[in-house]
Design a protein around this motif. Structure first.
Motif, PDB file in Angstrom:
ATOM      1  N   GLY A 496      18.577  -3.157 -60.931  1.00 27.63           N
ATOM      2  CA  GLY A 496      17.747  -2.598 -61.983  1.00 27.63           C
ATOM      3  C   GLY A 496      18.489  -2.166 -63.232  1.00 27.63           C
ATOM      4  N   SER A 497      19.817  -2.269 -63.246  1.00 25.41           N
ATOM      5  CA  SER A 497      20.561  -1.805 -64.422  1.00 25.41           C
ATOM      6  C   SER A 497      20.591  -2.837 -65.541  1.00 25.41           C
ATOM      7  CB  SER A 497      21.992  -1.445 -64.028  1.00 25.41           C
ATOM      8  OG  SER A 497      22.658  -2.579 -63.493  1.00 25.41           O
ATOM      9  N   ASP A 498      20.190  -4.075 -65.247  1.00 22.88           N
ATOM     10  CA  ASP A 498      20.260  -5.134 -66.250  1.00 22.88           C
ATOM     11  C   ASP A 498      18.885  -5.757 -66.475  1.00 22.88           C
ATOM     12  OD1 ASP A 498      23.401  -5.802 -66.589  1.00 22.88           O
ATOM     13  OD2 ASP A 498      22.957  -5.260 -64.517  1.00 22.88           O
ATOM     14  N   LEU A 499      18.576  -6.034 -67.728  1.00 25.87           N
ATOM     15  CA  LEU A 499      17.398  -6.803 -68.115  1.00 25.87           C
ATOM     16  C   LEU A 499      17.873  -8.145 -68.642  1.00 25.87           C
ATOM     17  CD1 LEU A 499      14.305  -7.052 -68.787  1.00 25.87           C
ATOM     18  CD2 LEU A 499      14.903  -6.216 -71.070  1.00 25.87           C
ATOM     19  N   ILE A 500      17.317  -9.207 -68.107  1.00 35.52           N
ATOM     20  CA  ILE A 500      17.668 -10.549 -68.535  1.00 35.52           C
ATOM     21  C   ILE A 500      16.461 -11.166 -69.217  1.00 35.52           C
ATOM     22  CG2 ILE A 500      18.444 -12.838 -67.809  1.00 35.52           C
ATOM     23  CD1 ILE A 500      18.937  -9.928 -65.444  1.00 35.52           C
ATOM     24  N   GLN A 552      15.174   0.073 -54.526  1.00 35.30           N
ATOM     25  CA  GLN A 552      15.251   1.419 -55.102  1.00 35.30           C
ATOM     26  C   GLN A 552      15.777   1.300 -56.524  1.00 35.30           C
ATOM     27  OE1 GLN A 552      17.703   3.126 -51.917  1.00 35.30           O
ATOM     28  NE2 GLN A 552      16.033   4.509 -51.446  1.00 35.30           N
ATOM     29  N   ILE A 553      14.899   1.370 -57.496  1.00 29.97           N
ATOM     30  CA  ILE A 553      15.263   1.298 -58.912  1.00 29.97           C
ATOM     31  C   ILE A 553      14.630   2.493 -59.608  1.00 29.97           C
ATOM     32  CG2 ILE A 553      15.095  -0.038 -61.044  1.00 29.97           C
ATOM     33  CD1 ILE A 553      14.864  -2.551 -59.385  1.00 29.97           C
ATOM     34  N   PRO A 554      15.412   3.305 -60.299  1.00 31.33           N
ATOM     35  CA  PRO A 554      14.828   4.464 -61.002  1.00 31.33           C
ATOM     36  C   PRO A 554      13.805   4.010 -62.044  1.00 31.33           C
ATOM     37  CG  PRO A 554      17.222   4.648 -60.876  1.00 31.33           C
ATOM     38  CD  PRO A 554      16.883   3.262 -60.421  1.00 31.33           C
ATOM     39  N   ASN A 555      12.717   4.732 -62.132  1.00 33.91           N
ATOM     40  CA  ASN A 555      11.673   4.352 -63.079  1.00 33.91           C
ATOM     41  C   ASN A 555      12.154   4.426 -64.523  1.00 33.91           C
ATOM     42  OD1 ASN A 555       8.902   3.624 -63.698  1.00 33.91           O
ATOM     43  ND2 ASN A 555       8.709   5.678 -64.534  1.00 33.91           N
ATOM     44  N   GLU A 556      13.142   5.297 -64.791  1.00 34.63           N
ATOM     45  CA  GLU A 556      13.641   5.365 -66.161  1.00 34.63           C
ATOM     46  C   GLU A 556      14.347   4.071 -66.562  1.00 34.63           C
ATOM     47  OE1 GLU A 556      16.384   8.091 -63.641  1.00 34.63           O
ATOM     48  OE2 GLU A 556      14.268   7.517 -63.761  1.00 34.63           O
ATOM     49  N   TYR A 557      14.926   3.345 -65.566  1.00 38.71           N
ATOM     50  CA  TYR A 557      15.479   2.023 -65.863  1.00 38.71           C
ATOM     51  C   TYR A 557      14.355   1.081 -66.294  1.00 38.71           C
ATOM     52  CZ  TYR A 557      20.061   3.018 -63.690  1.00 38.71           C
ATOM     53  OH  TYR A 557      21.297   3.515 -63.393  1.00 38.71           O
ATOM     54  N   ILE A 585      22.375  -1.162 -68.752  1.00 35.87           N
ATOM     55  CA  ILE A 585      22.363   0.295 -68.882  1.00 35.87           C
ATOM     56  C   ILE A 585      23.593   0.885 -68.202  1.00 35.87           C
ATOM     57  CG2 ILE A 585      21.118   2.406 -68.258  1.00 35.87           C
ATOM     58  CD1 ILE A 585      18.547   0.787 -68.203  1.00 35.87           C
ATOM     59  N   ASP A 586      24.289   1.764 -68.913  1.00 39.03           N
ATOM     60  CA  ASP A 586      25.342   2.555 -68.287  1.00 39.03           C
ATOM     61  C   ASP A 586      24.657   3.701 -67.530  1.00 39.03           C
ATOM     62  OD1 ASP A 586      27.241   4.729 -67.876  1.00 39.03           O
ATOM     63  OD2 ASP A 586      28.612   3.575 -69.121  1.00 39.03           O
ATOM     64  N   PRO A 587      24.786   3.752 -66.199  1.00 37.68           N
ATOM     65  CA  PRO A 587      24.037   4.762 -65.427  1.00 37.68           C
ATOM     66  C   PRO A 587      24.447   6.193 -65.720  1.00 37.68           C
ATOM     67  CG  PRO A 587      25.627   3.619 -64.032  1.00 37.68           C
ATOM     68  CD  PRO A 587      25.616   2.897 -65.348  1.00 37.68           C
ATOM     69  N   ASN A 588      25.621   6.400 -66.289  1.00 38.06           N
ATOM     70  CA  ASN A 588      26.087   7.754 -66.575  1.00 38.06           C
ATOM     71  C   ASN A 588      25.662   8.230 -67.955  1.00 38.06           C
ATOM     72  OD1 ASN A 588      27.520   8.014 -64.064  1.00 38.06           O
ATOM     73  ND2 ASN A 588      29.094   6.661 -64.911  1.00 38.06           N
TER      74      ASN A 588
END
Length: 769
Positions: A496-500, A552-557, A585-588
């Motif tokens: 979930g950290s990347d959008l393609i 499990q992907i955070p909704n904010e992502y 997205i950098d998770p930090n």
């Protein structure tokens, strides 16, 4: 106060015809407790009913005045289409949460099921029904059927006929007259629209109505379950809510300018602030509207303010003109002769307002055919709709499941309903004016009767947008839907950290699958993207099926990627070229980095019904590997994707010769050192999308770009290993002058005599530049 009288005919239990009623009688007789006692059976037109005595388990300190024995009526429909309905027969049955709205004087209706009826029917058994009845009483008696974390119940329970108002009406207690027209007039589904005259499209038959707005004191309890039938009922209902509606209404009728003949009707709009606990601040504001009518010549007609004033004795007709009667008192008793129909008010914002608030000069009517209304798709769609962007046809066959609400744009508990129609409905009720979305519930891979509608939408679209995260669905959009419209696909990485986002060029010479191939090659070779498609540990199981899993992907992502996706959709027309872009997205820090993958032109060649797709970037890599090993030949394996359904092979990448390979000017014997591990790594890093598909080797300078006897023997070796899997055999030869030859063996075709060299037609077997 006694019990309600029952109509219908008393019948013997042996003559019951509804299967569930018969099974329920058998069940309560076989129970090992005395929770149910059958008193009698009745038959009505189209209905059968069981009169029951129910003895629920109730606590000593029960919150509501339930009796240890309650007389109930359980009603079944003979056609079996609906769910059973449960009514309380006691006239002083307490008002408690989760009861349905009924007309005044009717039996209290107990709301047993909050779920979708079709979903309940699938698992409805006599025991389930009996247990649900006992559970309803037990939970309500303890005050936990409606929890504190649930939304407040409505002041007037029930979803009734809608009326749509401009948003500004809800912010004032003295609105001007509005013009009203009916949608689906005269049917059970009738809905009213009240708007300013200049906002209504030509062609609608409209009448001017007075709108009276009154605000009640803050309400914290005392849900009303009886729908008022007369103006007197409404006045008494408001008195229970501590609002003196009668004198307030008379004051408005006497003093305001609505007492003129041109007004055709009257609507009373109640503004009801609601708090969870007495003395606390309002948590929400509920609006309820009531359309006032009276009987004239045996028919119910709308009552104008002047007609109401005359009915109550404070106005009269003088020489054909209605005038106030000074000094006359209003007759409250005559409000019983004025009727009200309850309406549910909705606000009507406009697309123009939404566009303006989003920084746009006007709405954008780009036509879009969109596939996939999951977490990402629903949020992208909702964000674009809210800013007045797009005229949409949306496709999805899935239903909304409870786990979806963690990330889905549908914000309420609409379990069991289809995502496509739910999202289209929300888009169309968000603004007044023409509909902006249409939902089609279907599987894009098996369109069936929906094919004409989908193909028409694709032909008319400015953009075909895939948000399904399904490779099979993308292939269907590319090759099974005849349309020249360019395609775009957006999806998330497994973590979930990347959008393609992949987008075809305007000319569509390079299709979406060939763009995806180049993006996958970048995943394998660009260190920035190396772990993009690696699946994270742990998956959530939300159902019993083997595929009932969710990551499990955070909704904010999802929300951040949806915003980026909105931008990509809005700007797709600003460039005519193909593109593949990754946002990470950098998770930090939640910083977003952007990676653009260079896209080369792709070509497709046909071989006996199969198509082989490749791009210039792949050929350039082959040439580079060849030149790096000159004057020797070199060799390696080809990575790609098979699509057996459409008989397509996409060549994605090549691996160089393993370290134990034997390279010379006369040939190359490919080794195996580390190759198995390398292919396994490719599968893992691409989520299983890329695998071994064939072999490649080079020819030295001065050699013809045709297969040698040794090449044909190697090709036979490839065939022997690919044919049992039902896959074609592939070999590519890289030669001097950026020339290339491909050998292709269609699965199921008998092998040739490999002991003799084959002459290959250059136009058929040579890869074009």
């Amino acid at each position: 106060m006694g019990t309600y009288d029952l109509s219908g005919i008393i019948i013997s239990p042996d003559t019951l015809m509804v299967p569930l009623a018969v099974q329920f009688v058998a069940h309560i007789k076989s129970r090992g407790d005395d929770a149910f006692e059958l008193l009698e059976c009745r038959s009505f037109e189209g209905l059968e009913a069981l009169k029951l005595l129910v003895r629920p388990e109730l606590p000593n300190g029960r919150l509501y005045d339930f009796q240890n024995e309650e007389a109930l009526l359980l009603v079944f429909t003979r056609d079996g289409d609906g769910l059973p309905n449960l009514y309380a027969l006691r006239k002083d049955f307490p008002r408690v949460p989760h009861m349905g709205l009924v007309q005044k004087g009717m039996m209290p209706w107990i709301c047993l099921f909050g779920e979708d009826p079709d979903e309940v029917r699938r698992r409805l058994t006599p025991q389930f029904l009996a247990d649900r009845i006992l559970w309803w009483f037990s939970q309500n008696a303890r005050g936990i059927l409606h929890r504190d974390d649930q939304a407040l119940e409505p002041f007037l329970l029930g979803k009734i006929r809608p009326i749509y108002f401009p948003s500004e009406i809800f912010a004032t207690e003295n609105p001007p007259a509005l013009y009203v027209f009916a949608a689906l007039a005269g049917t059970d589904a009738e809905a009213l629209v009240a708007d300013f005259r200049n906002s209504i499209e030509p062609g609608f038959s409209v009448d001017p109505f007075a709108i009276y707005v009154f605000t009640t004191p803050i309400q914290s309890k005392g849900v009303i379950y009886e729908e008022p039938a007369t103006l007197l009922d409404l006045i008494e209902l408001c008195e229970e809510a501590r609002l003196e509606l009668f004198p307030a209404l008379i004051s408005r009728l006497r003093d305001d300018s609505y007492n003129v003949e041109h007004l055709a009707g009257t609507i009373v709009l109640l503004r009801i602030p609601k708090a969870r606990h007495e003395g606390s601040d309002p948590e929400s504001i509920e609006f309820r509207a009531f359309r006032v009518g009276l009987k004239a010549k045996g028919a119910l007609v709308d009552a104008s303010p002047a007609m109401i004033a005359e009915q109550l004795g404070i106005a009269g007709n003088l020489d054909g003109k209605m005038v106030p009667l000074i000094g006359k008192s209003a007759d409250r008793r005559r409000t019983a002769e004025l009727f009200v129909s309850t309406l549910t008010p909705y606000q009507l914002p406009t697309r123009a307002e939404a566009a303006y608030l989003n920084g746009l000069e006007h709405p954008d009517d780009t036509t879009i055919l969109a596939l996939g209304m999951g977490a990402l798709g629903s949020q992208v769609f909702a964000d674009l709709i809210r800013k007045g962007f797009g005229a949409w046809t949306i496709i999805d066959e899935d239903r909304l499941e409870p786990h979806n609400l963690a990330r889905h744009a549908v914000f309420d508990r609409r379990y069991g309903f289809h995502k496509a129609t739910e999202m289209a409905h929300r888009a169309n009720t968000l603004f007044k004016g023409p509909e902006v979305a249409r939902g089609i519930v279907c599987n894009i891979n098996r369109l069936g009767a929906n094919r004409p509608a989908v193909e028409e939408a694709a032909e008319m679209a400015d953009l075909i947008l895939d948000m399904s995260a399904s490779t099979a669905a993308v292939r269907s959009l590319i090759y099974d839907i005849p349309s020249k419209t360019r395609r775009m696909s957006m999806f998330l990485s497994p973590g979930g950290s990347d959008l393609i986002v992949l987008c075809e060029a305007e000319d569509r010479k390079t299709r979406l699958d060939a763009i995806e191939a180049q993006y996958l090659r970048a995943v394998l070779n660009d260190g920035n993207l190396e772990l993009l498609l690696t699946s994270p540990p742990g998956r959530l199981r939300y159902g019993p099926g083997c595929r009932d899993r969710s990551t499990q992907i955070p909704n904010e992502y999802i929300s951040l990627h949806a915003a980026i996706g909105c931008h990509a959709v809005q700007t797709f027309r600003q460039t005519a070229s193909a593109s593949a872009i990754v946002w990470r997205i950098d998770p930090n820090t939640f910083e977003v980095r952007r990676f653009a993958v260079p896209i080369e032109e792709a070509t497709s060649i046909s071989f006996d019904g199969w198509s082989v797709v490749y791009d210039l970037g792949l050929l350039a890599k082959l040439d580079s590997l060849r030149e790096s090993r000159l004057p020797n030949e070199t060799c390696g394996i080809i990575l790609g994707q098979f699509d057996a359904l459409r008989q397509r092979l996409c060549l994605i990448d090549v691996l160089p010769a393993p370290s134990d390979s034997e390279e010379s000017a006369q040939g190359c014997r490919r080794g195996i050192e580390g190759l198995r591990e390398a292919v396994a790594s490719v599968r893992e890093r691409t989520g299983g999308d890329v695998d071994y598909v064939g072999e490649w080797h080079s020819h030295p300078n001065g050699a013809a770009c045709l297969p040698s006897d040794r090449d044909l023997i190697q090709f036979a070796w490839i065939e022997e290993r690919m044919y049992p899997a039902g896959l074609p055999a592939v070999m590519v030869i890289a030669c001097q002058g950026n020339s290339h030859t491909i050998l292709f063996g269609r699965p199921g075709v008998g092998r040739r005599d490999v002991g003799l060299p084959r002459t290959l037609d250059s136009e058929e077997y040579h890869l074009k530049e």
